[in-house]
Design an enzyme around this catalytic site. Structure first.
Site, PDB file in Angstrom:
ATOM      1  N   SER A   1      37.141 -38.860 -20.571  1.00 40.70           N
ATOM      2  CA  SER A   1      35.793 -39.245 -20.180  1.00 40.70           C
ATOM      3  C   SER A   1      35.748 -40.722 -19.775  1.00 40.70           C
ATOM      4  CB  SER A   1      34.821 -38.937 -21.333  1.00 40.70           C
ATOM      5  OG  SER A   1      33.488 -39.049 -20.921  1.00 40.70           O
TER       6      SER A   1
ATOM      7  N   ASP B   1      32.243 -28.747 -16.572  1.00 39.02           N
ATOM      8  CA  ASP B   1      31.962 -30.065 -17.146  1.00 39.02           C
ATOM      9  C   ASP B   1      30.783 -30.687 -16.397  1.00 39.02           C
ATOM     10  OD1 ASP B   1      31.908 -32.647 -18.103  1.00 39.02           O
ATOM     11  OD2 ASP B   1      34.063 -32.990 -17.893  1.00 39.02           O
TER      12      ASP B   1
ATOM     13  N   HIS C   1      33.097 -30.269 -21.453  1.00 38.27           N
ATOM     14  CA  HIS C   1      33.564 -31.635 -21.284  1.00 38.27           C
ATOM     15  C   HIS C   1      34.861 -31.996 -22.015  1.00 38.27           C
ATOM     16  CE1 HIS C   1      33.378 -35.803 -20.318  1.00 38.27           C
ATOM     17  NE2 HIS C   1      33.044 -36.203 -21.522  1.00 38.27           N
TER      18      HIS C   1
END
Length: 314
Positions: A130, A257, A287
């Protein structure tokens, strides 16, 4: 250097930037902030690891959430290490706030340079999830040749679905209105918090949702305006330099995601000039693949270890 180091919890360093306080290890960064460190050494301290991997966690996270990742890497003779990014977890700093993403990058490089001095002949890799994926991409762009390879996991390359009225995916001209709105918000209050993240966007696994909910070290708010401005600046700079990425990389991404758009991973494959690049997409996954439903996280971890070990031999 004496390999008895592996019996300790941290790397040694002549600059004394790494130190122990109580039972915890810290790295003092160039801004005088103490960053909480974690190390997953091999069980046998006499064995030299096949690879070193710096783990760069995501926004609102901390390295304690990567315990199973670090242990899995260590079981494969890979020494994993890292620190809670400034303002996250047990590290010092204003919570969820930096002036520039390069602050994260500089801290990462300081830690990795210490590891290189300690294990000079062992190949060094990056693993970023991320926000941490955005950070390791920037490190790879700014320091070409320093790392043997990078594993991206749901990386923040371009944001996933628009943030309310703000949609700054791909089109460079959108930086103008986005920049104006964010500057106005920043003028009012740089620590203004925007939105939040629902657990079902992070993982579909109910046990993992509970784990995240019960974790007292996570930042539970949304993104602060100043941090979001730092993200936007870094994202567009990274996008402008994608063709300069030559480091080998693997990117793992869930195709559902909605926090970090899978188009970003596809764009890296398309635009970068790395001669060794691959993508694995996970149908239906959201995610964070490392805490997704069991079959997803097991495959994601297996592919991560295999990719690193294959390239550690080159």
């Amino acid at each position: 250097m004496d390999r008895v180091l592996s019996r300790r919890n941290s790397f040694s360093d002549q600059s004394h930037k790494v130190f122990t306080r109580g039972t915890f290890d810290y790295l003092e960064n160039e801004r005088g902030q103490n960053l909480f460190c974690k190390y997953w050494h091999l069980d046998d301290p006499t064995i030299e690891p096949k690879a070193l991997v710096f783990i760069s966690h995501g926004f609102s996270e901390h390295l304690g959430l990567y315990e199973h990742v670090g242990r899995t890497l260590a079981q494969n003779n890979i020494l994993a290490f890292g620190h809670d990014h400034v303002g996250h977890g047990r590290s010092e700093g204003i919570r969820a706030y930096v002036e520039s993403v390069d602050e994260y990058v500089n801290d990462l490089m300081d830690h990795c340079k210490i590891a290189k001095r300690e294990y000079g002949n062992v190949p060094l890799f990056l693993l970023g999830h991320s926000m941490g994926g955005m950070v390791v991409l920037r490190a790879g762009l700014l320091y070409p040749g320093f790392f043997r390879g990078i594993v991206f996991q749901g990386p923040l390359i371009i944001p996933g679905p628009q943030l309310g009225p703000i949609d700054f995916r791909l089109s460079w001209w959108k930086t103008i209105p986005v920049g104006v709105v964010l500057r106005l918000m920043d003028w009012v209050d740089p620590e203004m918090i925007l939105g939040g993240v629902a657990m079902n966007l992070i993982t579909r696994d109910e046990d993992m949702k509970k784990m995240l909910k019960d974790d007292g070290l996570r930042w539970e708010g949304g993104c602060k305006v100043r941090l979001l401005r730092a993200f936007v600046n870094c994202l567009y700079d990274n996008l402008a330099q994608l063709r300069n990425l030559t480091t080998p990389f693997l990117t793992l991404h869930g195709d559902h995601d909605s926090l970090c758009n899978v188009l970003g991973s596809r764009l890296m494959i398309q635009e970068s000039r790395s001669g060794d690049k691959s993508i694995i997409e996970f149908p239906g996954a959201v995610h964070n693949l490392y805490i997704e439903i069991r079959e997803v996280r097991e495959i994601a971890l297996k592919r991560t270890c295999e990719w690193i070990l294959q390239r550690s031999l080159k």
